[in-house]
Design an enzyme around this catalytic site. Structure first.
Site, short mmCIF file in Angstrom:
data_model
loop_
_atom_site.label_atom_id
_atom_site.label_comp_id
_atom_site.label_asym_id
_atom_site.label_seq_id
_atom_site.Cartn_x
_atom_site.Cartn_y
_atom_site.Cartn_z
N ASP A 1 27.41 32.54 8.05
CA ASP A 1 26.15 33.03 7.82
C ASP A 1 26.26 34.82 7.44
OD1 ASP A 1 23.59 32.72 7.27
OD2 ASP A 1 22.79 32.80 9.52
N GLN B 1 19.29 22.68 10.40
CA GLN B 1 20.46 22.89 9.68
C GLN B 1 21.50 21.95 10.13
OE1 GLN B 1 20.56 24.45 6.59
NE2 GLN B 1 23.05 23.66 6.56
N CYS C 1 24.85 27.62 5.48
CA CYS C 1 23.91 26.95 5.51
C CYS C 1 23.75 27.46 4.14
CB CYS C 1 23.67 27.43 6.19
SG CYS C 1 22.35 28.75 6.80
N ARG D 1 8.34 27.39 8.89
CA ARG D 1 9.49 28.38 9.10
C ARG D 1 8.55 29.75 9.85
NH1 ARG D 1 13.88 29.59 4.93
NH2 ARG D 1 14.78 27.93 6.08
N HIS E 1 17.82 26.81 13.96
CA HIS E 1 17.39 26.63 13.11
C HIS E 1 17.82 25.11 13.19
CE1 HIS E 1 17.01 25.89 8.83
NE2 HIS E 1 17.42 26.61 8.59
N ARG F 1 20.68 18.42 3.83
CA ARG F 1 19.23 18.77 4.71
C ARG F 1 18.59 17.33 3.79
NH1 ARG F 1 18.52 24.21 5.28
NH2 ARG F 1 16.23 22.73 5.78
N1 NVA Z 1 20.04 33.32 9.24
C1 NVA Z 1 19.62 32.99 7.96
C2 NVA Z 1 19.73 31.73 7.63
C3 NVA Z 1 19.39 30.99 6.50
C4 NVA Z 1 18.85 29.83 6.32
C5 NVA Z 1 18.50 33.86 8.31
O1 NVA Z 1 17.57 33.65 9.42
O2 NVA Z 1 18.11 34.48 7.18
N1 CP Z 2 20.05 26.45 4.86
C1 CP Z 2 18.86 27.06 4.21
O1 CP Z 2 17.99 26.49 5.84
O2 CP Z 2 18.22 27.48 3.17
P1 CP Z 2 16.11 27.62 2.36
O3 CP Z 2 16.28 29.17 2.91
O4 CP Z 2 16.54 27.82 0.66
O5 CP Z 2 15.55 26.70 2.99
#
Ligand code: NVA
Ligand code: CP
Length: 306
Positions: free
Chosen positions: A219, A134, A259, A104, A131, A287
């Site tokens: 989101d 997800q 998500c 990540r 992502h 997930r």
């Molecule tokens: N769009 C959000 C998704 C988090 C799971 C981010 O990148 O922070």
């Molecule tokens: N939806 C998601 O990826 O959650 P986290 O940021 O908690 O991993």
């Protein structure tokens, strides 16, 4: 056979994606029946996190334990990655000791460069651009509640961000129509829309997207890394909240997904997660099951090619 990675949905074929969804449903049933299934005793996953996470970390770590293997949490704050060791060198070293790696991070090029120098499968666990994990959970959740998603209409309400980009690719891979409503200046970038314009429609209001939708998704307004834009985004996104009246415009069976984490009172109304058609808790749990199916697929593909 070439080493398989999962950096975007397009790294797998539609047939393979559907195979993973079906397997995820099966692994979920097995887990709920307390069936012990440990095909990966001794296998180790590396989990590289340069951004925060709850669901992603817990699901991958629990999944590896349930499979009889284990996972190592690697934060950039306390590895040499955070002190500037090149990603290419890190990839060679880390992959020489592990069986699979998830990352990540910020720039999508980081997962691409890691994958190019890795000797084991690499999973994108969120970048600024995509992502895909997800989406496996979201499609599994749609399938378990409503059946196949092919031919359905999905409404994306909000930021043209990493989740939106993965929804665009998902529309192509699974054959659904995606209506996107984003405030001006926050639409998904053309590079992510143009290749898939056959299944994507950009509309000019949340209401237009919600009309007759089978699934509404949103989101956060400010993603990780955009915290300093929070205030300006709150103004820009004010008309893009998913709430009960927006849901009322959709098909009566329309599901709602997010998500998570969610900001009540911003992108969703206070009670939206409790709406009768909200499936966010199943979506979060899935997930675990969807990623177990993905990990099983990638490790087995790698063993085949060895
Ligand atoms: N769009 C959000 C998704 C988090 C799971 C981010 O990148 O922070
Ligand atoms: N939806 C998601 O990826 O959650 P986290 O940021 O908690 O991993």
């Amino acid at each position: 056979m070439a080493l398989r990675h999962f950096l975007t949905l397009g790294d797998l074929s539609t047939e393979e994606l559907n195979q993973i969804i079906q397997r995820a449903l099966q692994l979920k049933r097995m887990q709920h029946q307390n069936e012990v299934y440990q095909p990966f005793v001794g296998k180790v996953m590396g989990m590289i996190f340069e951004k925060s996470s709850t669901r992603t970390r817990v699901s991958f770590e629990a999944g590896m334990s349930q499979f009889g293997g284990s996972a190592i949490f690697l934060s950039s704050r306390d590895t040499q990655l955070g002190r500037g060791e090149p990603i290419e060198d890190s990839a060679r070293v880390i992959s020489s000791m592990l069986d699979i790696v998830m990352i990540r991070t910020f720039g999508h090029d980081i997962v691409e460069r890691f994958a190019q120098h890795s000797t084991v499968p690499v999973i994108n666990a969120l970048t600024d651009d995509h992502h895909p994990c997800q989406l496996l959970a979201d499609v599994q959740t749609y399938v378990e509640h409503r059946g196949p998603i092919a031919g359905k209409t999905v409404a994306w309400i909000g930021d043209g961000n990493n989740m939106c980009n993965s929804y665009i690719e998902a529309a192509h891979m699974w054959g659904f129509k995606l209506k996107i409503a984003s405030p001006q200046g926050y639409e998904p970038q053309a590079q992510f829309v143009t290749p898939f314009s056959h299944c994507v429609e950009l509309v000019d209001s949340a209401e237009a997207a919600a009309q007759d939708a089978d699934l509404i998704v949103t989101d956060v307004w400010a993603s990780m890394g955009q915290e300093q834009e929070q205030k300006i985004r709150e103004k820009a996104f004010a008309n893009y909240q998913v709430n009960e009246s927006l849901m009322a415009l959709a098909h009566p069976d329309c599901l709602f997904m997010h998500c998570l984490p969610a900001h009540r009172g911003e992108e969703i109304s206070e009670n939206m997660l409790d709406h009768k058609n909200a499936v966010v808790w199943d979506e979060a749990e899935n997930r675990l099951h969807a990623q177990k199916a993905l990990v099983e697929f990638l490790i087995n593909e790698n063993l085949k090619s060895a």
